[in-house]
Design an enzyme around this catalytic site. Structure first.
Site, PDB file in Angstrom:
ATOM      1  N   HIS A  20       0.814  -1.317  -0.039  1.00  0.00           N
ATOM      2  CA  HIS A  20       0.099   0.095   0.228  1.00  0.00           C
ATOM      3  C   HIS A  20       0.881   1.195   0.054  1.00  0.00           C
ATOM      4  O   HIS A  20       0.227   2.462  -0.415  1.00  0.00           O
ATOM      5  CB  HIS A  20      -0.888   0.007   1.004  1.00  0.00           C
ATOM      6  CG  HIS A  20      -2.050  -0.835   1.119  1.00  0.00           C
ATOM      7  ND1 HIS A  20      -3.280  -0.393   0.469  1.00  0.00           N
ATOM      8  CD2 HIS A  20      -2.362  -2.174   1.267  1.00  0.00           C
ATOM      9  CE1 HIS A  20      -4.158  -1.577   0.365  1.00  0.00           C
ATOM     10  NE2 HIS A  20      -3.568  -2.511   0.926  1.00  0.00           N
TER      11      HIS A  20
ATOM     12  N   GLU B  72      -5.763 -12.484   1.086  1.00  0.00           N
ATOM     13  CA  GLU B  72      -6.766 -11.523   1.218  1.00  0.00           C
ATOM     14  C   GLU B  72      -7.735 -11.317   0.116  1.00  0.00           C
ATOM     15  O   GLU B  72      -7.572 -10.951  -0.909  1.00  0.00           O
ATOM     16  CB  GLU B  72      -6.015 -10.241   1.668  1.00  0.00           C
ATOM     17  CG  GLU B  72      -5.312 -10.237   2.866  1.00  0.00           C
ATOM     18  CD  GLU B  72      -4.553  -8.933   2.988  1.00  0.00           C
ATOM     19  OE1 GLU B  72      -4.700  -7.776   2.121  1.00  0.00           O
ATOM     20  OE2 GLU B  72      -3.537  -8.922   3.839  1.00  0.00           O
TER      21      GLU B  72
ATOM     22  N   ASP C  80      -7.588  -1.713  -1.208  1.00  0.00           N
ATOM     23  CA  ASP C  80      -8.636  -2.693  -0.652  1.00  0.00           C
ATOM     24  C   ASP C  80     -10.036  -2.386  -1.092  1.00  0.00           C
ATOM     25  O   ASP C  80     -10.293  -1.181  -0.577  1.00  0.00           O
ATOM     26  CB  ASP C  80      -8.457  -2.693   1.168  1.00  0.00           C
ATOM     27  CG  ASP C  80      -6.915  -3.302   1.363  1.00  0.00           C
ATOM     28  OD1 ASP C  80      -6.387  -4.073   0.560  1.00  0.00           O
ATOM     29  OD2 ASP C  80      -6.554  -2.651   2.536  1.00  0.00           O
TER      30      ASP C  80
ATOM     31  N   HIS D 269      -7.775  -7.499  -1.454  1.00  0.00           N
ATOM     32  CA  HIS D 269      -6.773  -6.854  -1.800  1.00  0.00           C
ATOM     33  C   HIS D 269      -6.333  -6.969  -2.993  1.00  0.00           C
ATOM     34  O   HIS D 269      -5.926  -8.102  -3.312  1.00  0.00           O
ATOM     35  CB  HIS D 269      -5.372  -7.279  -0.659  1.00  0.00           C
ATOM     36  CG  HIS D 269      -4.038  -6.464  -0.924  1.00  0.00           C
ATOM     37  ND1 HIS D 269      -3.619  -5.583  -0.167  1.00  0.00           N
ATOM     38  CD2 HIS D 269      -3.242  -6.737  -2.082  1.00  0.00           C
ATOM     39  CE1 HIS D 269      -2.387  -5.242  -0.658  1.00  0.00           C
ATOM     40  NE2 HIS D 269      -2.271  -5.720  -1.755  1.00  0.00           N
TER      41      HIS D 269
END
Length: 238
Positions: A134, A199, A141, A202
């Site tokens: 990030h 995830e 996200d 993500h």
């Protein structure tokens, strides 16, 4: 070190720009700012320019399948200081979930709590060769909002520190949740993104994880990362 940290970064110098939030659904107030995270001069709703262009493409694909559905942005650009804040916060959450107090932790309990944290969170590294995804402005996200304005049920919330966060967790147990996760993945992959294997929420384009995942599925290629960690304001456009 994560496996994707072996990927070289050849920074392309593309600007970090403000996401046109009017085109998307947005988590509001921002979940990490609500907890006290300080993003500094810029809001968390920034990404590299090409990442935003691809995100708009993904939403266009989504709306071909489901008119009036939207991608909802939960988090995007994240300075390393915010990464550290959320890692520390999540460690505290891991202790609360286990009914533990930090001052009373046994070494094994501490290790297990940190393992749970780093199952989800990237290390807040300041090493330019191992940036948190990030912090490059290349990762986002997200979830989906349907035509009634409701968040689509993915079977677990974003950032949950459990196996339910793994994208394929519901593949054999809940058709609805699995189909929703597949829809999200399909529109993002069609727009050039790659999904974090741990995830469901993500996705990234152009960072080390993206290049590593691309190379895994295209062994005949050797993709490098085009986005590294942002430093200073020279890459940030207002």
């Amino acid at each position: 070190m994560r496996p994707y940290h072996q990927i070289p970064i050849i920074e392309c110098g593309e600007s970090l720009i403000k996401i046109p939030l009017e085109l998307f659904a947005v988590e509001s107030p921002h979940p990490y700012q609500k907890l006290g995270a300080n993003y500094g001069e810029h809001s968390p709703y920034y990404l590299r320019q090409s990442v935003i262009e691809n995100l708009i493409q993904a939403q266009n694909y989504l709306q071909l399948l489901h008119p009036h559905w939207y991608i909802q942005i939960f988090d995007a650009y994240r300075p390393v200081t915010v990464q550290q804040f959320m890692v520390d916060y999540s460690f505290g959450e891991a202790l609360r979930e286990r009914g533990l107090k930090e001052e009373e932790l046994l070494p094994q309990q501490r290790e297990e709590a940190w393992q749970a944290v780093y199952e989800i969170w990237a290390v807040p590294s300041l090493d330019m060769q191992t940036p948190p995804p990030h912090s490059t402005g290349a990762a986002v996200d997200i979830t989906l909002v349907n035509d009634a304005g409701e968040i689509v049920n993915m079977g677990s919330p974003i950032d949950e520190m459990s196996e339910r966060s793994h994208p394929e967790y519901y593949a054999s147990s809940n058709q609805e949740y699995d189909a929703n996760r597949q829809l999200l993945q399909n529109v993002m992959l069609k727009a050039g993104f790659q999904r974090n294997p741990r995830e469901w929420w993500h996705f990234s384009f152009g960072d080390q994880m993206w290049a590593w995942l691309y190379n895994q599925s295209h062994p005949e290629t050797t993709m490098t990362a085009r986005y590294g960690r942002l430093t200073g304001s020279k890459l940030i456009s207002s």
